[in-house]
Design an enzyme around this catalytic site. Structure first.
Site, short mmCIF file in Angstrom:
data_model
loop_
_atom_site.label_atom_id
_atom_site.label_comp_id
_atom_site.label_asym_id
_atom_site.label_seq_id
_atom_site.Cartn_x
_atom_site.Cartn_y
_atom_site.Cartn_z
N ASN A 142 89.31 -50.27 -46.68
CA ASN A 142 88.83 -49.75 -45.41
C ASN A 142 89.34 -50.53 -44.21
O ASN A 142 89.37 -50.01 -43.10
CB ASN A 142 87.29 -49.76 -45.43
N LYS A 164 93.19 -53.00 -61.27
CA LYS A 164 93.87 -52.71 -62.54
C LYS A 164 93.70 -53.85 -63.54
O LYS A 164 93.37 -53.63 -64.71
CB LYS A 164 95.36 -52.47 -62.27
N SER A 191 103.58 -40.87 -37.21
CA SER A 191 104.31 -42.09 -37.52
C SER A 191 105.74 -41.98 -37.00
O SER A 191 106.17 -40.93 -36.52
CB SER A 191 104.32 -42.32 -39.03
N TYR A 223 100.46 -47.67 -35.51
CA TYR A 223 99.22 -47.24 -36.14
C TYR A 223 99.49 -46.06 -37.08
O TYR A 223 99.03 -46.03 -38.23
CB TYR A 223 98.21 -46.84 -35.07
N LYS A 227 98.98 -45.67 -41.22
CA LYS A 227 98.15 -44.64 -41.84
C LYS A 227 98.97 -43.74 -42.77
O LYS A 227 98.46 -43.27 -43.80
CB LYS A 227 97.45 -43.81 -40.76
#
EC number: 1.1.1.-
Length: 349
Positions: A142, A164, A191, A223, A227
């Site tokens: 997050n 994992k 982007s 940014y 993302k």
């Protein structure tokens, strides 16, 4: 006028136009809220199943969406490690959470020192987690980035590897329910159009043109590239887990237009005050993360949900064309893994 001054003038003009252009979607958002509100549908945290015995890690858990993700996971019985860099802020958040929710046992919320900008420190956190727990059921990647900073690694790579390695039997246990949730945003569609993640430089400096780095456009592009990397990373993780027959479900999501510092920082300065009035509260913004991390229907029909991008609780959405680029996803994974292995970090897990 010298070429340097011409370049700077052009950057300022384009950047001003870009900043002004952001007013249009904000106006549309205001009208949408006025007419329909910002409801997240029929699902809410009251539908979270009991999580007794489960262990979760939430990065960036001391504020915003992360704080409410921690709150609701812990309130349903999970032991939650609140991943945060600052000890004082983490402990203040835990104190507030326990005071506001006295039914949550104190031992259900634990601070995990976690600075995602420091690979060695992230591995320290993963090693600490492995020494304390025999399982890890939920990882919520997050934590956001400051748009003024460059991207250093794919967000949460080392902690994802810890999932994992902390669950060696996950591939053999059909009943296991391990989930990795990566919080992205609709900004993934904005982007850098030329970034294919073919070299470490694409992580370090997604806004490659000199002079644009600290402009409003450069910050938004940085940014957006982060993302985009979140969505590509989640999809590639799922592909790799499927190849290994590992019972791990990877999802990415857009939490919506949420009132957080990260959302405000991406906006031009003059627009930021509007965030408080137009964007939804962080507690509602956590609903999609909580659905992804806990909804029983995801386990019951895992093939429908694996590797998907959510745009609200229970809502699967097709992300941008670039976010569906499997080659870019593999490139991103490979350069990230190479960068992390170059530090010797993964050898300690």
């Amino acid at each position: 006028m010298s070429p340097l001054w011409v370049r700077r003038l052009c950057i300022r003009v384009v950047d001003s136009l870009y900043g002004s252009f952001l007013y249009l979607p904000l106006a549309i958002l205001f009208l949408k809220r006025s007419v329909t509100g910002f409801g997240t549908g029929e699902w809410d945290e009251s539908q979270i199943p009991k999580l007794d015995g489960k262990v979760a890690v939430v990065t960036g858990g001391n504020a915003g969406i992360g704080y409410y993700t921690v709150k609701h996971l812990a309130s349903r019985g999970a032991k939650v490690y609140l991943g945060a860099r600052s000890e004082s802020r983490a402990k203040a958040a835990i104190k507030r959470l326990l005071e506001e929710n006295p039914l949550i046992p104190q031992e259900n919320v634990v601070w995990l020192r976690l600075d995602l900008a420091n690979q060695s420190q992230v591995v320290d956190a993963a090693v600490e987690l492995q020494s304390k727990e025999q399982r890890l059921d939920i990882l919520v990647n997050n934590a956001g980035i400051d748009p003024y900073d460059y991207i250093r690694t794919a967000d949460g790579f080392e902690m994802t590897m810890a999932v994992k390695y902390t669950n060696p039997a996950a591939a053999a246990q059909e009943e296991s329910d391990v989930r990795v949730i990566t919080v992205s945003s609709s900004g993934e569609a904005y982007s850098s159009p030329t970034n294919q993640f073919t070299s470490p430089k694409d992580l370090d400096d997604p806004c490659a043109s000199p002079g644009w780095e600290n402009s409003c456009l450069g910050q938004a592009m940085r940014y957006g590239t982060t993302k985009l990397a979140n969505v590509l990373f989640a999809s590639e993780l799922q592909r790799r887990m499927d190849e290994e027959d590992a019972n791990i479900i990877s999802l990415s999501l857009n939490p919506g237009t949420v009132r957080t510092d990260g959302a405000a920082n991406v906006m031009p300065f003059m627009v930021r005050p509007l965030v408080r009035f137009l964007f939804t509260a962080p507690e509602r913004g956590a609903d999609t993360s909580l659905f992804a991390a806990t909804a029983e229907e995801i386990k019951e029909n895992s093939e429908r949900w694996k590797g998907r991008y959510l745009d609200g609780p229970g809502r699967i959405k097709v992300p941008s064309l670039r976010a569906r680029d499997a080659v870019a996803g593999r490139n991103l994974w490979n350069i990230t893994e190479a960068a992390v292995r170059g530090t010797g970090a993964l050898d300690r897990l």
